[in-house]
Design a protein around this motif. Sequence first.
Motif, PDB file in Angstrom:
ATOM      1  N   GLY A   1      39.383  72.146  69.691  1.00 17.40           N
ATOM      2  CA  GLY A   1      40.032  73.397  70.051  1.00 17.40           C
ATOM      3  C   GLY A   1      39.045  74.404  70.595  1.00 17.40           C
ATOM      4  N   ARG A   2      38.161  73.954  71.480  1.00 18.66           N
ATOM      5  CA  ARG A   2      37.028  74.755  71.919  1.00 18.66           C
ATOM      6  C   ARG A   2      37.366  75.782  72.999  1.00 18.66           C
ATOM      7  NH1 ARG A   2      32.431  76.749  71.434  1.00 18.66           N
ATOM      8  NH2 ARG A   2      31.581  76.057  73.430  1.00 18.66           N
ATOM      9  N   MET A   3      38.503  75.673  73.651  1.00 13.92           N
ATOM     10  CA  MET A   3      38.731  76.490  74.838  1.00 13.92           C
ATOM     11  C   MET A   3      38.653  77.988  74.561  1.00 13.92           C
ATOM     12  SD  MET A   3      41.346  74.555  77.409  1.00 13.92           S
ATOM     13  CE  MET A   3      42.668  74.217  76.267  1.00 13.92           C
ATOM     14  N   LEU A   4      39.282  78.451  73.499  1.00 17.97           N
ATOM     15  CA  LEU A   4      39.248  79.886  73.198  1.00 17.97           C
ATOM     16  C   LEU A   4      37.835  80.341  72.842  1.00 17.97           C
ATOM     17  CD1 LEU A   4      42.572  80.363  71.179  1.00 17.97           C
ATOM     18  CD2 LEU A   4      42.127  80.849  73.596  1.00 17.97           C
ATOM     19  N   ASP A   5      37.098  79.485  72.156  1.00 21.20           N
ATOM     20  CA  ASP A   5      35.705  79.811  71.835  1.00 21.20           C
ATOM     21  C   ASP A   5      34.867  79.912  73.105  1.00 21.20           C
ATOM     22  OD1 ASP A   5      36.212  79.880  69.122  1.00 21.20           O
ATOM     23  OD2 ASP A   5      35.640  77.793  68.796  1.00 21.20           O
ATOM     24  N   VAL A   6      35.091  78.991  74.033  1.00 27.74           N
ATOM     25  CA  VAL A   6      34.348  79.019  75.294  1.00 27.74           C
ATOM     26  C   VAL A   6      34.623  80.308  76.055  1.00 27.74           C
ATOM     27  CG1 VAL A   6      34.175  77.952  77.596  1.00 27.74           C
ATOM     28  CG2 VAL A   6      34.126  76.522  75.545  1.00 27.74           C
ATOM     29  N   LEU A   7      35.879  80.728  76.081  1.00 30.40           N
ATOM     30  CA  LEU A   7      36.229  81.985  76.754  1.00 30.40           C
ATOM     31  C   LEU A   7      35.473  83.158  76.137  1.00 30.40           C
ATOM     32  CD1 LEU A   7      40.086  81.504  77.160  1.00 30.40           C
ATOM     33  CD2 LEU A   7      38.412  81.615  79.010  1.00 30.40           C
ATOM     34  N   ASP A   8      35.419  83.186  74.812  1.00 28.06           N
ATOM     35  CA  ASP A   8      34.699  84.253  74.117  1.00 28.06           C
ATOM     36  C   ASP A   8      33.209  84.204  74.459  1.00 28.06           C
ATOM     37  OD1 ASP A   8      34.497  86.397  72.075  1.00 28.06           O
ATOM     38  OD2 ASP A   8      33.357  84.879  70.965  1.00 28.06           O
ATOM     39  N   GLU A   9      32.651  83.008  74.494  1.00 31.28           N
ATOM     40  CA  GLU A   9      31.218  82.851  74.791  1.00 31.28           C
ATOM     41  C   GLU A   9      30.911  83.234  76.229  1.00 31.28           C
ATOM     42  OE1 GLU A   9      30.659  78.780  73.602  1.00 31.28           O
ATOM     43  OE2 GLU A   9      31.376  79.279  71.581  1.00 31.28           O
ATOM     44  N   HIS A  10      31.790  82.883  77.158  1.00 32.81           N
ATOM     45  CA  HIS A  10      31.594  83.278  78.553  1.00 32.81           C
ATOM     46  C   HIS A  10      31.661  84.793  78.700  1.00 32.81           C
ATOM     47  CE1 HIS A  10      32.539  79.285  80.848  1.00 32.81           C
ATOM     48  NE2 HIS A  10      31.440  79.225  80.122  1.00 32.81           N
TER      49      HIS A  10
END
Length: 217
Positions: A175-184
């Motif tokens: 479920g990494r997509m939301l985390d990736v958005l936050d990191e970007h």
Amino acid sequence: MYNSLKKVNRNSIKQEIYDQVKYSLFNNELPLNEFITEVELSNLLDVSRTPVREAMNELVLEQLMIFKPRKGYKVNTFTNHEIDQIFLLRESLEIACVPFLVEVITDKHILDLQTIIEHQSIAAEKNDYYTFMLLDKEFHTYLMEIIEFKLFLKSYNVQHDLSILIGTQGLKSQGRMLDVLDEHNKILKALSTKNTDAIITSMKSHLEKSMRAFKVK
């Protein structure tokens, strides 16, 4: 008569085959543990075997596929040790760009990066892993385009394609997509302030978390 007919560019056939197989790879449509032959691919795509072989050999050279005589082609898979190497190379290339970025990045560049993140958010809402990962690559490669590091981009594109190949599995399982958005967004904020230390910290954190998500448990 027949004036509109032109010779078919053989390379364009190879490119179309390459693009279709790569799409299937990045969209997790090819079984990981099954081989497919040139004959099967040429029948599926309704083309001759020669451009199929040329396209598949290119994917093998990029380490996206592997080839075994008398068996055919199979999706490449990676050990945790190999994943470490992929992300170490990515980190080396990306961090090296930071001092150059802070010198030239503009408000327009920041807006462009924000647009990519917004498109990623839409892809995440649709559970569109393939588009999400392509936009992830666009976000990172744009940083090198800003500083016109064309030689870096050649090496980086190969490494990021390997990340995409393993990344869609990581996104689905973790479920990494939301985390990736936050990191970007954190990387973007650091870039907007031109704070070198903050940019490096946010980039390293993002890559470390992605690497951990993509590893085989």
